[in-house]
Design a protein around this motif. Structure first.
Motif, PDB file in Angstrom:
ATOM      1  N   LYS A  67     -63.845   9.590  76.795  1.00  0.00           N
ATOM      2  CA  LYS A  67     -64.448  10.594  75.894  1.00  0.00           C
ATOM      3  C   LYS A  67     -63.925  10.417  74.475  1.00  0.00           C
ATOM      4  CE  LYS A  67     -64.876  15.581  75.332  1.00  0.00           C
ATOM      5  NZ  LYS A  67     -64.456  16.892  75.838  1.00  0.00           N
ATOM      6  N   THR A  68     -62.616  10.227  74.333  1.00  0.00           N
ATOM      7  CA  THR A  68     -62.007  10.050  73.011  1.00  0.00           C
ATOM      8  C   THR A  68     -62.495   8.768  72.354  1.00  0.00           C
ATOM      9  OG1 THR A  68     -60.040  11.223  73.784  1.00  0.00           O
ATOM     10  CG2 THR A  68     -59.804   9.939  71.786  1.00  0.00           C
ATOM     11  N   LEU A  69     -62.605   7.685  73.142  1.00  0.00           N
ATOM     12  CA  LEU A  69     -63.093   6.419  72.586  1.00  0.00           C
ATOM     13  C   LEU A  69     -64.508   6.566  72.048  1.00  0.00           C
ATOM     14  CD1 LEU A  69     -61.785   3.781  75.147  1.00  0.00           C
ATOM     15  CD2 LEU A  69     -61.112   4.016  72.761  1.00  0.00           C
ATOM     16  N   ARG A  70     -65.349   7.230  72.783  1.00  0.00           N
ATOM     17  CA  ARG A  70     -66.747   7.378  72.341  1.00  0.00           C
ATOM     18  C   ARG A  70     -66.862   8.248  71.092  1.00  0.00           C
ATOM     19  NH1 ARG A  70     -69.792   8.120  78.115  1.00  0.00           N
ATOM     20  NH2 ARG A  70     -69.734   5.923  78.686  1.00  0.00           N
ATOM     21  N   GLU A  71     -66.002   9.231  70.977  1.00  0.00           N
ATOM     22  CA  GLU A  71     -66.092  10.154  69.840  1.00  0.00           C
ATOM     23  C   GLU A  71     -65.468   9.591  68.568  1.00  0.00           C
ATOM     24  OE1 GLU A  71     -64.182  13.689  71.225  1.00  0.00           O
ATOM     25  OE2 GLU A  71     -65.903  14.332  72.421  1.00  0.00           O
ATOM     26  N   ASN A  72     -64.383   8.802  68.674  1.00  0.00           N
ATOM     27  CA  ASN A  72     -63.587   8.472  67.496  1.00  0.00           C
ATOM     28  C   ASN A  72     -63.655   7.010  67.044  1.00  0.00           C
ATOM     29  OD1 ASN A  72     -62.609  11.117  67.380  1.00  0.00           O
ATOM     30  ND2 ASN A  72     -61.036  10.664  68.888  1.00  0.00           N
ATOM     31  N   LYS A  93     -68.060  -1.219  68.884  1.00  0.00           N
ATOM     32  CA  LYS A  93     -67.392  -2.484  69.176  1.00  0.00           C
ATOM     33  C   LYS A  93     -65.939  -2.254  69.616  1.00  0.00           C
ATOM     34  CE  LYS A  93     -66.611  -7.019  67.169  1.00  0.00           C
ATOM     35  NZ  LYS A  93     -66.766  -7.882  66.005  1.00  0.00           N
ATOM     36  N   LYS A  94     -65.204  -1.418  68.883  1.00  0.00           N
ATOM     37  CA  LYS A  94     -63.811  -1.136  69.236  1.00  0.00           C
ATOM     38  C   LYS A  94     -63.733  -0.380  70.562  1.00  0.00           C
ATOM     39  CE  LYS A  94     -61.654  -1.055  64.700  1.00  0.00           C
ATOM     40  NZ  LYS A  94     -60.889  -0.266  63.734  1.00  0.00           N
ATOM     41  N   ALA A  95     -64.640   0.542  70.767  1.00  0.00           N
ATOM     42  CA  ALA A  95     -64.659   1.311  72.009  1.00  0.00           C
ATOM     43  C   ALA A  95     -64.926   0.389  73.201  1.00  0.00           C
ATOM     44  CB  ALA A  95     -65.709   2.411  71.942  1.00  0.00           C
ATOM     45  N   MET A  96     -65.841  -0.568  73.035  1.00  0.00           N
ATOM     46  CA  MET A  96     -66.154  -1.489  74.131  1.00  0.00           C
ATOM     47  C   MET A  96     -64.955  -2.389  74.468  1.00  0.00           C
ATOM     48  SD  MET A  96     -69.017  -0.706  75.294  1.00  0.00           S
ATOM     49  CE  MET A  96     -69.426  -2.063  76.341  1.00  0.00           C
ATOM     50  N   ALA A 155     -61.767  -1.656  74.024  1.00  0.00           N
ATOM     51  CA  ALA A 155     -60.775  -0.803  74.688  1.00  0.00           C
ATOM     52  C   ALA A 155     -61.217  -0.483  76.110  1.00  0.00           C
ATOM     53  CB  ALA A 155     -60.570   0.473  73.883  1.00  0.00           C
ATOM     54  N   LEU A 156     -62.514  -0.244  76.300  1.00  0.00           N
ATOM     55  CA  LEU A 156     -63.036   0.026  77.641  1.00  0.00           C
ATOM     56  C   LEU A 156     -62.910  -1.194  78.547  1.00  0.00           C
ATOM     57  CD1 LEU A 156     -66.189   2.224  76.956  1.00  0.00           C
ATOM     58  CD2 LEU A 156     -64.080   2.884  78.095  1.00  0.00           C
ATOM     59  N   TYR A 157     -63.044  -2.398  77.961  1.00  0.00           N
ATOM     60  CA  TYR A 157     -62.875  -3.626  78.749  1.00  0.00           C
ATOM     61  C   TYR A 157     -61.442  -3.721  79.278  1.00  0.00           C
ATOM     62  CZ  TYR A 157     -62.702  -8.555  79.971  1.00  0.00           C
ATOM     63  OH  TYR A 157     -62.521  -9.739  80.634  1.00  0.00           O
ATOM     64  N   LYS A 158     -60.451  -3.450  78.412  1.00  0.00           N
ATOM     65  CA  LYS A 158     -59.053  -3.456  78.843  1.00  0.00           C
ATOM     66  C   LYS A 158     -58.817  -2.380  79.911  1.00  0.00           C
ATOM     67  CE  LYS A 158     -57.257  -5.078  74.426  1.00  0.00           C
ATOM     68  NZ  LYS A 158     -56.475  -4.724  73.230  1.00  0.00           N
ATOM     69  N   LEU A 159     -59.409  -1.224  79.691  1.00  0.00           N
ATOM     70  CA  LEU A 159     -59.271  -0.123  80.644  1.00  0.00           C
ATOM     71  C   LEU A 159     -59.906  -0.486  81.985  1.00  0.00           C
ATOM     72  CD1 LEU A 159     -58.243   2.793  80.894  1.00  0.00           C
ATOM     73  CD2 LEU A 159     -60.472   3.559  80.141  1.00  0.00           C
ATOM     74  N   GLU A 160     -61.008  -1.217  81.931  1.00  0.00           N
ATOM     75  CA  GLU A 160     -61.669  -1.648  83.163  1.00  0.00           C
ATOM     76  C   GLU A 160     -60.783  -2.609  83.955  1.00  0.00           C
ATOM     77  OE1 GLU A 160     -65.844  -3.811  84.580  1.00  0.00           O
ATOM     78  OE2 GLU A 160     -65.384  -3.588  82.451  1.00  0.00           O
ATOM     79  N   LYS A 161     -60.103  -3.551  83.260  1.00  0.00           N
ATOM     80  CA  LYS A 161     -59.192  -4.475  83.942  1.00  0.00           C
ATOM     81  C   LYS A 161     -58.060  -3.717  84.626  1.00  0.00           C
ATOM     82  CE  LYS A 161     -59.635  -8.821  81.471  1.00  0.00           C
ATOM     83  NZ  LYS A 161     -58.926  -9.848  80.706  1.00  0.00           N
TER      84      LYS A 161
END
Length: 141
Positions: free
Chosen positions: A93-98, A102-105, A107-113
């Motif tokens: 939620k924070t990634l999508r809002e702030n 490109k940066k959110a994706m 960070a989400l890739y690292k989070l997915e790993k």
């Protein structure tokens, strides 16, 4: 004689236990007897002996310290997974809002790993719990 006197005290029992027997144990037999008595969980040794002689059923509870530690660890893992799930939702939620897309994706890739690693650890925990359960059920037979 069937009337109760007015002196107070306990009422006399209809079938009092007046017959007594003495059993003597050597040191080894006494140790075995005390171990059996402790496992029975009964309050008095006399009640234990009566139940044992007349084969009245009683439950024996044993506590395995390793089992308790294992269950506590599994419970802590469960609460940890719940906490991680809530944190995961908050991070997304924070990634999508702030952040930009490109940066959110990235960070989400690292989070997915990290999530995939977490799932692997979770499957190892489940396998360990099943192995423990199988071993425990074999011991209880």
């Amino acid at each position: 004689m069937t009337q109760i006197s007015g002196k107070g005290g306990h009422r006399p029992k209809t079938d009092p236990s007046v017959n007594r027997y003495v059993v003597r144990f050597n040191a080894e037999e006494n140790a075995r007897f005390l171990a059996m008595f402790d496992r029975s969980g009964l309050e008095s040794k006399g009640a234990f002996i009566k139940n044992f002689i007349f084969q009245k059923p009683f439950k024996v509870y044993t506590i395995d310290e390793n089992t308790r530690v294992f269950i506590d660890k599994l419970s802590s893992f469960n609460s940890l997974f719940r906490t991680l799930g809530v944190s995961y939702d908050n991070v997304v939620k924070t990634l999508r809002e702030n952040f930009t897309e490109k940066k959110a994706m990235s960070a989400l890739y690292k989070l997915e790993k990290l999530t995939i690693e977490l799932v692997k650890v979770n499957s190892e925990i489940v396998a360990l719990a099943q192995k423990f359960d199988e071993q425990w059920s074999l011991k209880s037979r």
